[in-house]
Design a protein around this motif. Structure first.
Motif, PDB file in Angstrom:
ATOM      1  N   LEU A  48      -5.512   0.230   3.001  1.00 47.41           N
ATOM      2  CA  LEU A  48      -4.623   1.377   2.851  1.00 47.41           C
ATOM      3  C   LEU A  48      -5.136   2.234   1.704  1.00 47.41           C
ATOM      4  CD1 LEU A  48      -1.155  -0.469   2.707  1.00 47.41           C
ATOM      5  CD2 LEU A  48      -2.370   0.268   4.770  1.00 47.41           C
ATOM      6  N   PHE A  49      -5.053   3.532   1.865  1.00 51.04           N
ATOM      7  CA  PHE A  49      -5.275   4.439   0.741  1.00 51.04           C
ATOM      8  C   PHE A  49      -4.085   5.370   0.703  1.00 51.04           C
ATOM      9  CE2 PHE A  49      -6.759   7.959  -1.748  1.00 51.04           C
ATOM     10  CZ  PHE A  49      -7.607   7.381  -2.687  1.00 51.04           C
ATOM     11  N   ARG A 101       3.722  -0.455   1.898  1.00 52.39           N
ATOM     12  CA  ARG A 101       3.005  -1.696   1.611  1.00 52.39           C
ATOM     13  C   ARG A 101       3.682  -2.900   2.265  1.00 52.39           C
ATOM     14  NH1 ARG A 101      -0.156  -3.370  -3.849  1.00 52.39           N
ATOM     15  NH2 ARG A 101      -0.858  -5.423  -3.152  1.00 52.39           N
ATOM     16  N   LYS A 102       5.003  -2.925   2.247  1.00 50.50           N
ATOM     17  CA  LYS A 102       5.723  -4.048   2.859  1.00 50.50           C
ATOM     18  C   LYS A 102       5.399  -4.160   4.336  1.00 50.50           C
ATOM     19  CE  LYS A 102      10.364  -5.880   3.694  1.00 50.50           C
ATOM     20  NZ  LYS A 102      11.825  -5.668   3.501  1.00 50.50           N
ATOM     21  N   TYR A 103       5.398  -3.046   5.048  1.00 49.61           N
ATOM     22  CA  TYR A 103       5.106  -3.100   6.476  1.00 49.61           C
ATOM     23  C   TYR A 103       3.675  -3.565   6.720  1.00 49.61           C
ATOM     24  CZ  TYR A 103       4.753  -1.950  11.389  1.00 49.61           C
ATOM     25  OH  TYR A 103       4.565  -2.040  12.747  1.00 49.61           O
ATOM     26  N   ALA A 104       2.736  -3.031   5.954  1.00 51.60           N
ATOM     27  CA  ALA A 104       1.330  -3.403   6.151  1.00 51.60           C
ATOM     28  C   ALA A 104       1.113  -4.887   5.873  1.00 51.60           C
ATOM     29  CB  ALA A 104       0.439  -2.556   5.260  1.00 51.60           C
ATOM     30  N   GLU A 105       1.794  -5.416   4.852  1.00 52.98           N
ATOM     31  CA  GLU A 105       1.613  -6.826   4.487  1.00 52.98           C
ATOM     32  C   GLU A 105       2.244  -7.757   5.506  1.00 52.98           C
ATOM     33  OE1 GLU A 105       1.298  -6.541  -0.382  1.00 52.98           O
ATOM     34  OE2 GLU A 105       3.251  -6.890   0.564  1.00 52.98           O
ATOM     35  N   LEU A 142       4.309   1.789  11.377  1.00 52.74           N
ATOM     36  CA  LEU A 142       4.348   2.136   9.955  1.00 52.74           C
ATOM     37  C   LEU A 142       5.144   3.417   9.733  1.00 52.74           C
ATOM     38  CD1 LEU A 142       3.542   1.766   7.029  1.00 52.74           C
ATOM     39  CD2 LEU A 142       1.304   2.765   7.570  1.00 52.74           C
ATOM     40  N   ALA A 143       4.920   4.427  10.570  1.00 50.64           N
ATOM     41  CA  ALA A 143       5.683   5.671  10.442  1.00 50.64           C
ATOM     42  C   ALA A 143       7.175   5.407  10.586  1.00 50.64           C
ATOM     43  CB  ALA A 143       5.209   6.683  11.476  1.00 50.64           C
ATOM     44  N   ASP A 144       7.551   4.546  11.546  1.00 46.29           N
ATOM     45  CA  ASP A 144       8.963   4.212  11.740  1.00 46.29           C
ATOM     46  C   ASP A 144       9.533   3.475  10.528  1.00 46.29           C
ATOM     47  OD1 ASP A 144       8.961   5.385  14.234  1.00 46.29           O
ATOM     48  OD2 ASP A 144       8.767   3.495  15.341  1.00 46.29           O
ATOM     49  N   ALA A 145       8.738   2.576   9.946  1.00 43.36           N
ATOM     50  CA  ALA A 145       9.220   1.806   8.796  1.00 43.36           C
ATOM     51  C   ALA A 145       9.477   2.712   7.591  1.00 43.36           C
ATOM     52  CB  ALA A 145       8.197   0.727   8.436  1.00 43.36           C
TER      53      ALA A 145
END
Length: 314
Positions: A70-71, A58-62, A16-19
């Motif tokens: 996520l918060f 959000r895109k990466y998490a989805e 996620l950090a990289d995205a």
């Protein structure tokens, strides 16, 4: 959809950090992304570059393929999938104004805690900070005593041994803080340290506190929340400085860096000297916002607590 487990949490945080990093770098410092496009639910200005980072989050998490909550700074609580085991507390850009200006004092901040009704900072189990300008990162989790890091010139943690207020290198905060009240509280410390030490104003608590871990700074001070609690009559002044909102340290500002700082041995508390651990991670209301004093040594931390003019009298 499978729930994100403890086993793959490190991979999720790094990915996620990289995205977010890859989404922001092409526009880092681009003046076209300085436009204020709205305000977060808590009242902090959201720039176009913030919106880009939120969308990448959000895109990466989805697309990650697992249930997770996520918060985030702008969107609050989002649940992806069913029965997530963990919640990620995310400030996609801590130090937005620096990122919009192309300066180095900005970080991606992600912390992870078990998903429950009222998680607190003390419940954080994983955390990562990633510098937006350089890509350097600091990561830690509960299962390992040592930090994992890359992109820094020295071994971490690299805490200084400074104990003298006159010689400290420290940073302070002004966003949402009436400047004259801040100077009344610690102007004498600025005068003492500005020449034989160093005083800096960064727009990122993550960057400031992480630079104590790296040894570049000795202390960080953000005392607005205590001053308001001690002097409730100052509420109109703080609302005016925050354009109608109280803008002190939000949980998403500090969730990751408090965990990492404690693991590194930094002395970090609120401005009363109390633990930040009870801070609720989903609550951005003024009563749950925070103050912070962080220092590389116990002595320096104690001297800051004792020397700040809490009464605001000359």
């Amino acid at each position: 959809m499978e729930s994100t487990s403890k086993r793959n949490m490190k991979d999720l945080l790094f990915g996620l950090a990289d995205a977010i990093y890859e989404a922001i770098i092409p526009v880092f410092g681009d003046r076209n992304y300085r436009r204020v496009s709205g305000y977060s639910a808590a009242g902090d200005a959201q720039f176009d570059i913030d919106q880009l980072a939120e969308r990448a989050t959000r895109k990466y998490a989805e697309t990650y393929g697992c249930s997770v909550a996520l918060f985030t700074e702008d969107n609050g609580l989002i649940v992806i999938g069913d029965n997530p085991e963990y919640v990620l507390i995310i400030d996609p850009i801590d130090g937005t104004r620096s990122a919009a200006a192309g300066l180095e004092s900005c970080c991606i901040s992600i912390a992870a805690a078990r998903y429950q009704f009222t998680p607190r900072i003390k419940d954080v189990e994983f955390a990562i900070l990633k510098d937006l300008k350089t890509g350097a990162y600091i990561y830690g989790d509960r299962d390992h005593d040592e930090l994992t890091y890359a992109g820094f010139p020295s071994r971490l943690p690299n805490l200084s041994t400074v104990t003298d207020l006159k010689h400290m290198f420290w940073s302070i905060e002004f966003n949402g803080h009436p400047a004259d009240l801040m100077v009344a509280a610690y102007g004498h410390l600025i005068d003492q340290s500005a020449n034989p030490g160093g005083i800096f104003i960064f727009s990122s608590s993550c960057y400031s506190i992480s630079r104590i871990i790296t040894g570049q700074l000795d202390a960080y001070v953000d005392i607005g929340n205590r001053l308001l609690k001690d002097h409730p009559a100052l509420l109109p002044r703080f609302l005016d400085a925050g354009h109608g909102h109280i803008l002190h340290l939000f949980p998403y500002d500090i969730a990751a860096v408090v965990f990492l700082a404690q693991k590194a041995g930094v002395i970090i508390t609120d401005a009363y000297g109390n633990s930040l651990g009870e801070t609720e991670l989903f609550n951005n209301l003024p009563e749950n916002q925070q103050s912070c004093i962080a220092a590389s040594t116990q002595t320096l931390h104690e001297k800051l607590l004792e020397s700040i003019n809490w009464s605001l009298t000359s």
